[in-house]
Design a protein around this motif. Structure first.
Motif, PDB file in Angstrom:
ATOM      1  N   SER A 176       5.407  27.119   0.388  1.00 46.99           N
ATOM      2  CA  SER A 176       6.021  25.795   0.457  1.00 46.99           C
ATOM      3  C   SER A 176       5.028  24.760   0.968  1.00 46.99           C
ATOM      4  CB  SER A 176       7.231  25.817   1.398  1.00 46.99           C
ATOM      5  OG  SER A 176       8.238  26.687   0.938  1.00 46.99           O
ATOM      6  N   LEU A 177       5.248  23.530   0.538  1.00 47.78           N
ATOM      7  CA  LEU A 177       4.511  22.373   1.043  1.00 47.78           C
ATOM      8  C   LEU A 177       5.469  21.194   1.095  1.00 47.78           C
ATOM      9  CD1 LEU A 177       1.056  22.284  -0.835  1.00 47.78           C
ATOM     10  CD2 LEU A 177       1.408  22.628   1.618  1.00 47.78           C
ATOM     11  N   ARG A 178       5.179  20.258   1.985  1.00 47.83           N
ATOM     12  CA  ARG A 178       5.942  19.015   2.005  1.00 47.83           C
ATOM     13  C   ARG A 178       4.976  17.846   1.889  1.00 47.83           C
ATOM     14  NH1 ARG A 178       9.990  16.131   6.386  1.00 47.83           N
ATOM     15  NH2 ARG A 178       8.015  15.671   7.456  1.00 47.83           N
ATOM     16  N   GLN A 193      11.758   4.748   8.248  1.00 44.28           N
ATOM     17  CA  GLN A 193      10.335   5.084   8.336  1.00 44.28           C
ATOM     18  C   GLN A 193       9.556   4.640   7.107  1.00 44.28           C
ATOM     19  OE1 GLN A 193       8.887   6.384  11.082  1.00 44.28           O
ATOM     20  NE2 GLN A 193      10.904   6.219  12.056  1.00 44.28           N
ATOM     21  N   LYS A 194      10.266   4.073   6.107  1.00 44.30           N
ATOM     22  CA  LYS A 194       9.622   3.619   4.868  1.00 44.30           C
ATOM     23  C   LYS A 194       8.840   4.759   4.224  1.00 44.30           C
ATOM     24  CE  LYS A 194       9.094  -0.917   6.975  1.00 44.30           C
ATOM     25  NZ  LYS A 194       8.146  -1.979   7.384  1.00 44.30           N
ATOM     26  N   THR A 195       9.446   5.917   4.202  1.00 46.13           N
ATOM     27  CA  THR A 195       8.765   7.122   3.754  1.00 46.13           C
ATOM     28  C   THR A 195       9.652   7.907   2.794  1.00 46.13           C
ATOM     29  OG1 THR A 195       7.517   7.249   5.817  1.00 46.13           O
ATOM     30  CG2 THR A 195       7.652   9.252   4.509  1.00 46.13           C
ATOM     31  N   VAL A 196       9.014   8.474   1.789  1.00 40.56           N
ATOM     32  CA  VAL A 196       9.683   9.398   0.886  1.00 40.56           C
ATOM     33  C   VAL A 196       8.979  10.748   0.993  1.00 40.56           C
ATOM     34  CG1 VAL A 196       8.259   8.759  -1.116  1.00 40.56           C
ATOM     35  CG2 VAL A 196      10.531   9.737  -1.466  1.00 40.56           C
ATOM     36  N   TYR A 197       9.759  11.801   0.860  1.00 36.49           N
ATOM     37  CA  TYR A 197       9.236  13.156   1.011  1.00 36.49           C
ATOM     38  C   TYR A 197       9.497  13.957  -0.263  1.00 36.49           C
ATOM     39  CZ  TYR A 197       9.561  11.781   5.914  1.00 36.49           C
ATOM     40  OH  TYR A 197       9.445  11.113   7.113  1.00 36.49           O
ATOM     41  N   LEU A 198       8.640  14.931  -0.492  1.00 35.60           N
ATOM     42  CA  LEU A 198       8.872  15.911  -1.549  1.00 35.60           C
ATOM     43  C   LEU A 198       8.684  17.285  -0.933  1.00 35.60           C
ATOM     44  CD1 LEU A 198       9.532  16.263  -4.581  1.00 35.60           C
ATOM     45  CD2 LEU A 198       7.061  16.542  -4.949  1.00 35.60           C
ATOM     46  N   GLN A 199       9.792  17.973  -0.729  1.00 33.01           N
ATOM     47  CA  GLN A 199       9.747  19.350  -0.223  1.00 33.01           C
ATOM     48  C   GLN A 199       9.623  20.278  -1.422  1.00 33.01           C
ATOM     49  OE1 GLN A 199       9.768  20.578   3.017  1.00 33.01           O
ATOM     50  NE2 GLN A 199       9.381  22.538   2.022  1.00 33.01           N
ATOM     51  N   GLN A 214       0.849  -1.194   0.000  1.00 34.46           N
ATOM     52  CA  GLN A 214       0.000   0.000   0.000  1.00 34.46           C
ATOM     53  C   GLN A 214       0.881   1.239   0.000  1.00 34.46           C
ATOM     54  OE1 GLN A 214      -2.593  -0.606   3.439  1.00 34.46           O
ATOM     55  NE2 GLN A 214      -4.240  -1.166   2.033  1.00 34.46           N
ATOM     56  N   VAL A 215       0.449   2.230  -0.768  1.00 38.77           N
ATOM     57  CA  VAL A 215       1.172   3.491  -0.911  1.00 38.77           C
ATOM     58  C   VAL A 215       0.241   4.610  -0.477  1.00 38.77           C
ATOM     59  CG1 VAL A 215       2.384   5.020  -2.509  1.00 38.77           C
ATOM     60  CG2 VAL A 215       2.453   2.535  -2.859  1.00 38.77           C
ATOM     61  N   VAL A 216       0.619   5.373   0.542  1.00 42.55           N
ATOM     62  CA  VAL A 216      -0.273   6.379   1.103  1.00 42.55           C
ATOM     63  C   VAL A 216       0.423   7.729   1.129  1.00 42.55           C
ATOM     64  CG1 VAL A 216      -1.659   7.067   3.076  1.00 42.55           C
ATOM     65  CG2 VAL A 216      -1.409   4.635   2.516  1.00 42.55           C
ATOM     66  N   GLU A 217      -0.155   8.698   0.386  1.00 41.28           N
ATOM     67  CA  GLU A 217       0.399  10.042   0.347  1.00 41.28           C
ATOM     68  C   GLU A 217      -0.335  10.943   1.335  1.00 41.28           C
ATOM     69  OE1 GLU A 217       0.126   9.116  -4.289  1.00 41.28           O
ATOM     70  OE2 GLU A 217      -1.287   9.052  -2.622  1.00 41.28           O
ATOM     71  N   SER A 218       0.345  12.001   1.725  1.00 48.95           N
ATOM     72  CA  SER A 218      -0.280  13.031   2.557  1.00 48.95           C
ATOM     73  C   SER A 218       0.473  14.331   2.359  1.00 48.95           C
ATOM     74  CB  SER A 218      -0.271  12.619   4.029  1.00 48.95           C
ATOM     75  OG  SER A 218       1.050  12.447   4.488  1.00 48.95           O
ATOM     76  N   GLY A 219      -0.168  15.437   2.770  1.00 47.26           N
ATOM     77  CA  GLY A 219       0.524  16.715   2.781  1.00 47.26           C
ATOM     78  C   GLY A 219       0.096  17.715   1.733  1.00 47.26           C
ATOM     79  N   GLY A 220      -0.817  17.361   0.860  1.00 46.89           N
ATOM     80  CA  GLY A 220      -1.257  18.325  -0.138  1.00 46.89           C
ATOM     81  C   GLY A 220      -2.114  19.413   0.474  1.00 46.89           C
ATOM     82  N   GLY A 221      -2.484  20.386  -0.353  1.00 42.56           N
ATOM     83  CA  GLY A 221      -3.342  21.458   0.122  1.00 42.56           C
ATOM     84  C   GLY A 221      -3.263  22.677  -0.760  1.00 42.56           C
ATOM     85  N   LEU A 222      -3.768  23.776  -0.226  1.00 40.40           N
ATOM     86  CA  LEU A 222      -3.788  25.053  -0.928  1.00 40.40           C
ATOM     87  C   LEU A 222      -2.683  25.949  -0.370  1.00 40.40           C
ATOM     88  CD1 LEU A 222      -5.158  27.184  -2.780  1.00 40.40           C
ATOM     89  CD2 LEU A 222      -6.647  27.719  -0.826  1.00 40.40           C
ATOM     90  N   VAL A 223      -1.905  26.536  -1.268  1.00 44.11           N
ATOM     91  CA  VAL A 223      -0.818  27.410  -0.847  1.00 44.11           C
ATOM     92  C   VAL A 223      -0.711  28.571  -1.815  1.00 44.11           C
ATOM     93  CG1 VAL A 223       0.917  26.098  -2.145  1.00 44.11           C
ATOM     94  CG2 VAL A 223       1.621  27.429  -0.142  1.00 44.11           C
ATOM     95  N   GLN A 224      -0.265  29.699  -1.313  1.00 43.16           N
ATOM     96  CA  GLN A 224      -0.100  30.869  -2.174  1.00 43.16           C
ATOM     97  C   GLN A 224       1.177  30.748  -2.998  1.00 43.16           C
ATOM     98  OE1 GLN A 224      -0.253  34.357   0.318  1.00 43.16           O
ATOM     99  NE2 GLN A 224      -2.488  34.349   0.360  1.00 43.16           N
ATOM    100  N   PRO A 225       1.219  31.420  -4.143  1.00 41.62           N
ATOM    101  CA  PRO A 225       2.461  31.429  -4.929  1.00 41.62           C
ATOM    102  C   PRO A 225       3.643  31.889  -4.079  1.00 41.62           C
ATOM    103  CG  PRO A 225       0.674  32.351  -6.207  1.00 41.62           C
ATOM    104  CD  PRO A 225       0.128  32.153  -4.823  1.00 41.62           C
ATOM    105  N   GLY A 226       4.754  31.197  -4.251  1.00 37.40           N
ATOM    106  CA  GLY A 226       5.939  31.480  -3.446  1.00 37.40           C
ATOM    107  C   GLY A 226       6.011  30.700  -2.157  1.00 37.40           C
TER     108      GLY A 226
END
Length: 117
Positions: free
Chosen positions: A17-19, A74-80, A3-15
């Motif tokens: 950051s999200l992880r 942690q068996k986790t990958v991140y995208l900053q 199983q592959v589970v993503e999290s961390g999306g959302g709404l952000v202003q230009p400029g």
């Protein structure tokens, strides 16, 4: 079944950051090539970044702004994602690939990232 589970999306202003985070349920995480893809409305899915234990790869459009990393314990990958632009708006998908005898490909359900003022 992995199983592959993503999290961390959302709404952000230009400029801004999200992880994004992606955790997979496997005992052999270190053997996986982990990638982030994205698909904007009306467009094809495209590779954003990939990471192995030996290195990383980025799409030209995100070089210098995005950073992919992994925590094998942690068996986790991140995208900053920094310096976000409206054109980064898309559904972001985590992909896990392992070759043990044969290639196995797993996808997450996707997480929406919207960059807008």
């Amino acid at each position: 079944q992995v199983q592959v589970v993503e999290s961390g999306g959302g709404l952000v202003q230009p400029g801004g950051s999200l992880r994004l985070s992606c955790e997979i349920s496997t005992l052999t995480f270190s053997r996986y090539v982990m990638s982030w893809y994205r698909q904007a409305a009306g467009k094809e899915r495209e590779l954003v970044a990939s990471i192995t234990n030996g290195g990383t790869l980025y799409a030209d459009s995100v070089k210098g702004r995005f950073s992919i990393s992994r925590d094998n314990a942690q068996k986790t990958v991140y995208l900053q994602m920094n310096s976000l632009k409206p054109e980064d708006t898309a559904v972001y998908y985590c992909n896990a690939v392992v070759i043990i005898g044969q290639r196995r490909d797993y996808w997450g359900q996707g997480t929406q990232v919207t960059v807008s003022s």
